[in-house]
Design an enzyme around this catalytic site. Structure first.
Site, PDB file in Angstrom:
ATOM      1  N   HIS A 478       0.827  -1.211   0.000  1.00  0.00           N
ATOM      2  CA  HIS A 478       0.000   0.000   0.000  1.00  0.00           C
ATOM      3  C   HIS A 478       0.858   1.256   0.000  1.00  0.00           C
ATOM      4  O   HIS A 478       0.675   2.157  -0.839  1.00  0.00           O
ATOM      5  CB  HIS A 478      -0.920  -0.017   1.229  1.00  0.00           C
ATOM      6  CG  HIS A 478      -1.807   1.172   1.357  1.00  0.00           C
ATOM      7  ND1 HIS A 478      -3.132   1.169   0.983  1.00  0.00           N
ATOM      8  CD2 HIS A 478      -1.568   2.430   1.824  1.00  0.00           C
ATOM      9  CE1 HIS A 478      -3.661   2.360   1.208  1.00  0.00           C
ATOM     10  NE2 HIS A 478      -2.729   3.153   1.726  1.00  0.00           N
ATOM     11  N   GLU A 479       1.784   1.319   0.932  1.00  0.00           N
ATOM     12  CA  GLU A 479       2.602   2.532   1.035  1.00  0.00           C
ATOM     13  C   GLU A 479       3.527   2.681  -0.170  1.00  0.00           C
ATOM     14  O   GLU A 479       3.803   3.813  -0.594  1.00  0.00           O
ATOM     15  CB  GLU A 479       3.398   2.528   2.342  1.00  0.00           C
ATOM     16  CG  GLU A 479       2.536   2.563   3.592  1.00  0.00           C
ATOM     17  CD  GLU A 479       1.520   3.697   3.616  1.00  0.00           C
ATOM     18  OE1 GLU A 479       1.766   4.754   2.989  1.00  0.00           O
ATOM     19  OE2 GLU A 479       0.462   3.527   4.252  1.00  0.00           O
ATOM     20  N   HIS A 485       3.185   6.763  -6.794  1.00  0.00           N
ATOM     21  CA  HIS A 485       2.412   7.931  -7.217  1.00  0.00           C
ATOM     22  C   HIS A 485       3.295   9.185  -7.206  1.00  0.00           C
ATOM     23  O   HIS A 485       3.190  10.052  -8.077  1.00  0.00           O
ATOM     24  CB  HIS A 485       1.220   8.107  -6.276  1.00  0.00           C
ATOM     25  CG  HIS A 485       0.094   8.911  -6.833  1.00  0.00           C
ATOM     26  ND1 HIS A 485      -1.010   9.257  -6.089  1.00  0.00           N
ATOM     27  CD2 HIS A 485      -0.121   9.458  -8.060  1.00  0.00           C
ATOM     28  CE1 HIS A 485      -1.842   9.960  -6.821  1.00  0.00           C
ATOM     29  NE2 HIS A 485      -1.323  10.111  -8.020  1.00  0.00           N
TER      30      HIS A 485
END
Length: 686
Positions: A478-479, A485
């Site tokens: 997730h991180e 991004h």
């Protein structure tokens, strides 16, 4: 005449490896004078823009604002990193001082009449400026930012808004520090073998390491770090100790004494309501949601309640199964929150013939990091090269160069994986430097992103590998999705770089990336036994995949109840007693007594010190998007389909906030999603 405060060179002149800050040269005492100097420098830059005699243009106003405050950005990035990931008394004292000072500074900028007049003139003539889509988005962001800072208000209202924002900054800093004090200040030291009943070796090792950090030899420490407290609640056979630890965990921020956050919450909610009123909005939620995909509180609550009804029905079934197992063991007690994880694990072991303890030896931190990088390589054509002996902000932090297919360094990535007393709980991504293509005042043309991830995994004993739970592994993915991004951003303007998107879109790249952890080829390749190196057996892999939606009711109830309370706080005009309102909401929606909110109000850092006020729902809103987005890959029959991956990179990971989120998602997928794929992913589809 007094000398002007100086900025220690290391804070702004980043001469480390590939432009990293020289972390070892930065002292805690450097920050206070550096902030004073950087704030003064930024103030002078803003005055020059506001007093520009030439007619306002995009370049002399908007671009000038985009590149102003470089010193302040660098000092701030370093300071807030230290405040979150490696704090101490000196930093915490300065945080309480700096937070309101920064708020005061930006309130002054946001209500500068000359500066807003220039922005407003550009906004009014925006259709005639020949702006690109990205430039239009940047101008809109600046204009709306000024309006919400109070630029259109009368002077008295502006002053009141500035005072509120300054007070809110102080309260937010205190809230987070109180939670950290409660977390780091509590531990349960165990010594007798009877107290360790049921605990697997990996957890005993982590607890022994935590005890040594606290000066306790030949002992085991239960701490409130999620990587220890959750497995303890899962495996401990000692119900009395589970209850003691659980109550300490859920009491963070609510203990009597100086760390109690209830008065802070009450004051913050009242001030947020006042902010909304000053700016002409009926509620704070209406203010916060205006520039999101959801748009309105009604849309948010509609999604949450649609999910809640299905989740609570499933949770009741799960609770009945747990109650039956308790009775089967000859015990005579109701299902309590400190029982749920323990008995759910026993049921999972029975139902799927594997346990978390059996799975954990196959989930080595090192291998899951490699898996993260491999997925990024297959999807986006990048690779990570670790650089040894490069100083970071803590000895545990690792530094990686992110290289493209031409072997060019396009970003730097820092991984900070282990829990420590100086770090706040949870996991997050942030940046020291964001990608953009503007020319700065120092002559640099554009900047390369420097991104970091912070996690709180249990640190193993010296010489032993760190082992993760499946949830830990998902957190790592997730991180890193957030990090991608930031690192794959390809925009011109800093304000729309990377994660500079609406709150309910920002979780899409991170939650989507989690899907690749359980792609069978990835698990086969990287889930290898810590001692033998053998891949996870196909039978165990099949069980893991079959059990993905086990306990879905519990997990969804935990989250959705927190999101509904958040929305209630920020749609209720006056909250005299936040804890009473929390209880009222939970009673109205039928919260099972055997489950608690994932984040009870006194330690709900997302909404009281983390920027997610009236926005905690966004994880689920983004989950609607991420389930639908991964389905696009599944429809091709290839989780790494090159054409789909290229569209994903261009329209989601690289686009930042340069395009409206609805438009950029439709460019990737061809349409907007419904909640169906998300409900199916959670195992809650009808």
């Amino acid at each position: 005449m007094t000398d002007k405060p100086a900025i220690a060179p290391g804070l702004t002149q980043w001469t480390g490896h590939e432009g990293l800050p020289p972390f070892q040269a930065i002292r805690d005492e450097d920050f206070a004078p550096a902030f004073d100097a950087a704030l003064a420098e930024h103030e002078a830059e803003i005055a020059a823009i506001a007093n520009e005699t030439a007619e306002p243009s995009f370049d002399n106003t908007v671009v000038a604002l985009e590149i102003a405050g470089d010193s302040l950005s660098r000092v701030s990035a370093l300071f807030w990193n230290r405040a979150g990931a490696h704090t101490n008394d000196t930093i915490q004292a300065l945080e309480r001082e700096i937070a309101p000072k920064m708020s005061r500074h930006y309130s002054k900028i946001g209500t500068d009449p000359k500066l807003f007049a220039r922005i407003d003139a550009l906004w009014e003539s925006r259709d005639n400026l020949g702006l690109t889509v990205e430039q239009s988005r940047v101008l809109e962001r600046h204009w709306k930012g000024f309006v919400k800072a109070g630029a259109k208000l009368e002077k008295a209202a502006q002053d009141r808004l500035a005072a509120i924002n300054e007070r809110m900054a102080s309260l937010s800093a205190s809230f987070g520090q109180n939670v950290l004090k409660d977390e780091s200040g509590w531990s349960l030291i165990l010594r007798d073998e009877a107290e360790l009943a049921g605990l697997p070796d990996f957890l005993r090792d982590a607890m022994a390491s935590a005890a040594r950090e606290r000066g306790e030899e030949n002992a085991y420490a239960v701490t409130l770090s999620r990587s220890i407290i959750e497995p303890f609640l899962t495996f401990s056979e000692r119900r009395d100790l589970r209850e003691q630890a659980f109550k300490a965990w859920t009491a963070r921020g609510a203990n009597e004494g100086p760390t109690n956050n209830r008065d802070i919450v009450r004051e913050m909610l009242a001030l947020r309501t006042e902010i909304a009123g000053l700016l002409g909005y009926p509620t704070f939620a209406a203010l916060k949601l205006e520039d999101t995909m959801a748009k309105t509180p009604e849309a948010v609550n509609g999604l949450l309640m649609q999910v809640w009804d299905k989740a609570v029905m499933r949770a009741r079934e799960e609770e009945a199964d747990i109650a039956a197992l308790i009775a089967e063991e000859g015990r005579n007690h109701a299902v309590q929150p400190w029982d749920w994880r323990h008995y759910a694990e026993k049921i999972r072991t029975q139902r799927f013939a594997f346990s978390e303890a059996e799975l954990k030896p196959y989930l080595q931190l090192e291998k899951i990091i490699e898996a993260c990088f491999d997925v990024a390589g297959r999807l986006f054509g990048i690779k990570a090269v670790e650089v040894k002996d490069v100083p970071a902000y803590h000895p545990d932090v690792r530094v990686f160069e992110i290289r493209d297919q031409a072997d060019k360094v396009i970003a730097l990535f820092l991984g900070d994986y282990f829990a420590r007393a100086s770090k706040r709980s949870g996991a997050w991504m942030s940046s020291f430097q964001s990608q953009h293509r503007l020319t700065l005042k120092n002559g640099a043309h554009g900047e390369r992103p420097i991104i970091y991830n912070v996690c709180n995994f249990a640190k193993p004993a010296e010489g032993k590998p760190a082992l993760l739970s499946l949830d830990d592994a998902r957190t790592l993915f997730h991180e890193f999705g957030h990090a991608l991004h930031g690192m794959l951003s390809d925009v011109t303007y800093p304000s729309v770089s990377g994660t500079g998107v609406s709150r309910d879109f920002v979780e899409l790249p991170s939650q989507l990336y989690e899907h690749w952890l359980t792609v069978p080829d990835i698990l086969k390749r990287y889930a290898r036994h810590v001692e033998t190196g053998a891949p996870m057996p196909q039978a165990l892999l099949d069980k893991v995949l079959a059990a993905r939606n086990f306990n879905a009711g519990f997990n969804t109830v935990e989250f959705t109840s927190s999101a509904l309370v958040d929305m209630a706080f920020h749609t209720t005009p006056s909250v005299a007693d936040p804890m009473a309102l929390q209880a009222e909401v939970l009673d109205r929606i039928g919260m099972p007594s055997s489950i608690v909110m994932r984040h009870a109000t006194p330690h709900f850092q997302h909404i009281f010190s983390g920027g997610y006020s009236a926005g905690y729902y966004s994880y689920m809103w983004s989950e609607v998007l991420d389930a639908d987005a991964f389905a696009a890959f599944e429809e091709t029959g290839n989780a790494f389909d090159p054409a789909m991956a290229e569209r994903l990179k261009r329209h989601v990971y690289a686009a930042g906030g340069a395009v409206d989120p609805e438009e950029t998602y439709k460019a990737f997928r061809g349409r907007l999603p419904s909640p169906d794929a998300m409900l199916a992913k959670r195992g809650l589809a009808a």
